[in-house]
Design a protein around this motif. Structure first.
Motif, PDB file in Angstrom:
ATOM      1  N   GLU A   1       0.687  -1.124  -0.072  1.00 48.21           N
ATOM      2  CA  GLU A   1       0.094  -0.144   0.067  1.00 48.21           C
ATOM      3  C   GLU A   1       0.740   1.153  -0.159  1.00 48.21           C
ATOM      4  O   GLU A   1       0.682   2.262  -0.492  1.00 48.21           O
ATOM      5  CB  GLU A   1      -0.870   0.084   1.018  1.00 48.21           C
TER       6      GLU A   1
ATOM      7  N   VAL B   1      -1.278  11.675   7.844  1.00 45.70           N
ATOM      8  CA  VAL B   1      -2.061  10.762   7.221  1.00 45.70           C
ATOM      9  C   VAL B   1      -3.310  10.368   8.451  1.00 45.70           C
ATOM     10  O   VAL B   1      -3.045  10.383   9.615  1.00 45.70           O
ATOM     11  CB  VAL B   1      -1.360   9.186   7.162  1.00 45.70           C
ATOM     12  N   SER B   2      -4.634  10.353   8.058  1.00 46.06           N
ATOM     13  CA  SER B   2      -5.865  10.481   9.320  1.00 46.06           C
ATOM     14  C   SER B   2      -6.188   9.245   9.391  1.00 46.06           C
ATOM     15  O   SER B   2      -6.742   9.118  10.603  1.00 46.06           O
ATOM     16  CB  SER B   2      -6.826  11.401   8.543  1.00 46.06           C
ATOM     17  N   SER B   3      -5.868   7.917   8.832  1.00 51.07           N
ATOM     18  CA  SER B   3      -6.413   6.935   9.333  1.00 51.07           C
ATOM     19  C   SER B   3      -5.937   6.430  10.648  1.00 51.07           C
ATOM     20  O   SER B   3      -4.854   6.663  11.026  1.00 51.07           O
ATOM     21  CB  SER B   3      -6.322   5.907   8.086  1.00 51.07           C
ATOM     22  N   ARG B   4      -6.825   5.446  11.280  1.00 48.73           N
ATOM     23  CA  ARG B   4      -6.014   4.866  12.538  1.00 48.73           C
ATOM     24  C   ARG B   4      -4.941   4.170  12.627  1.00 48.73           C
ATOM     25  O   ARG B   4      -3.838   4.344  13.131  1.00 48.73           O
ATOM     26  CB  ARG B   4      -7.346   3.888  12.996  1.00 48.73           C
ATOM     27  N   SER B   5      -4.785   3.315  11.226  1.00 53.56           N
ATOM     28  CA  SER B   5      -3.590   2.873  11.081  1.00 53.56           C
ATOM     29  C   SER B   5      -2.051   3.565  10.670  1.00 53.56           C
ATOM     30  O   SER B   5      -1.003   3.160  10.951  1.00 53.56           O
ATOM     31  CB  SER B   5      -3.543   1.481   9.990  1.00 53.56           C
TER      32      SER B   5
ATOM     33  N   ARG C   1      -1.774   6.840  11.942  1.00 56.11           N
ATOM     34  CA  ARG C   1      -1.445   7.584  13.169  1.00 56.11           C
ATOM     35  C   ARG C   1      -0.041   7.838  13.333  1.00 56.11           C
ATOM     36  O   ARG C   1       0.362   7.052  13.530  1.00 56.11           O
ATOM     37  CB  ARG C   1      -2.389   7.299  14.395  1.00 56.11           C
TER      38      ARG C   1
ATOM     39  N   GLU D   1      -3.682  10.032   0.324  1.00 53.48           N
ATOM     40  CA  GLU D   1      -3.582   9.935   1.933  1.00 53.48           C
ATOM     41  C   GLU D   1      -4.911   9.158   2.295  1.00 53.48           C
ATOM     42  O   GLU D   1      -4.974   8.248   2.982  1.00 53.48           O
ATOM     43  CB  GLU D   1      -3.531  11.115   2.274  1.00 53.48           C
ATOM     44  N   GLN D   2      -6.018   9.392   1.801  1.00 54.84           N
ATOM     45  CA  GLN D   2      -7.147   8.705   2.244  1.00 54.84           C
ATOM     46  C   GLN D   2      -7.413   7.197   1.839  1.00 54.84           C
ATOM     47  O   GLN D   2      -7.792   6.577   2.630  1.00 54.84           O
ATOM     48  CB  GLN D   2      -8.172   9.561   1.671  1.00 54.84           C
TER      49      GLN D   2
ATOM     50  N   ASP E   1      -3.737   2.755   3.427  1.00 52.37           N
ATOM     51  CA  ASP E   1      -3.840   1.956   4.550  1.00 52.37           C
ATOM     52  C   ASP E   1      -2.592   1.191   5.088  1.00 52.37           C
ATOM     53  O   ASP E   1      -2.069   0.265   4.277  1.00 52.37           O
ATOM     54  CB  ASP E   1      -4.963   0.831   4.243  1.00 52.37           C
TER      55      ASP E   1
END
Length: 123
Positions: free
Chosen positions: A3, A86-90, A92, A118-119, A122
């Protein structure tokens, strides 16, 4: 990390892209890079821009700003430097760092494309 590799390759497809990195702002380490040049050492730039991200996050905390940090833009004579957390939990604690040639880049389009990358990231 496929990814991450796909995301970094995607950043290099943005018009004017010179180099990109996925960076851990806790350690300052670049987890991956793409592009770069003799004059642009992405690992050194990643570490240096970690300080920029940390300073901005501290300032937001002191000011009690609860908004999400979308991106940071640094404008030089010939380059744009875009930093996008990067805004995803993974993801952070990570940020995407993109360097653009100012004469070849469309800043609005680059921001839009970097947001989409970025969105979709993962880690």
């Amino acid at each position: 990390m496929p990814e991450m590799d796909v995301a970094l390759k995607g950043t290099m497809q943005i018009d004017g892209a010179i180099g990109a990195a996925l960076v851990d702002h806790t350690s300052g380490m670049a987890l991956g890079t793409a592009g770069g040049s003799r004059d642009l050492d992405l690992t050194v730039a990643a570490a240096g821009n970690t300080d920029v991200v940390r300073a901005k996050l501290r300032a937001m905390e002191v000011l009690n700003l609860t908004e999400k940090l979308e991106d940071i833009l640094i404008t030089l004579d010939t380059q744009y430097h875009l930093i996008r957390p990067v805004s995803s939990r993974s993801g952070r604690g990570l940020f995407l760092y993109l360097v653009l040639n100012k004469d070849r880049a469309n800043l609005a389009m680059a921001r839009h494309q970097l947001r989409a990358i970025e969105q979709g990231l993962d880690v």
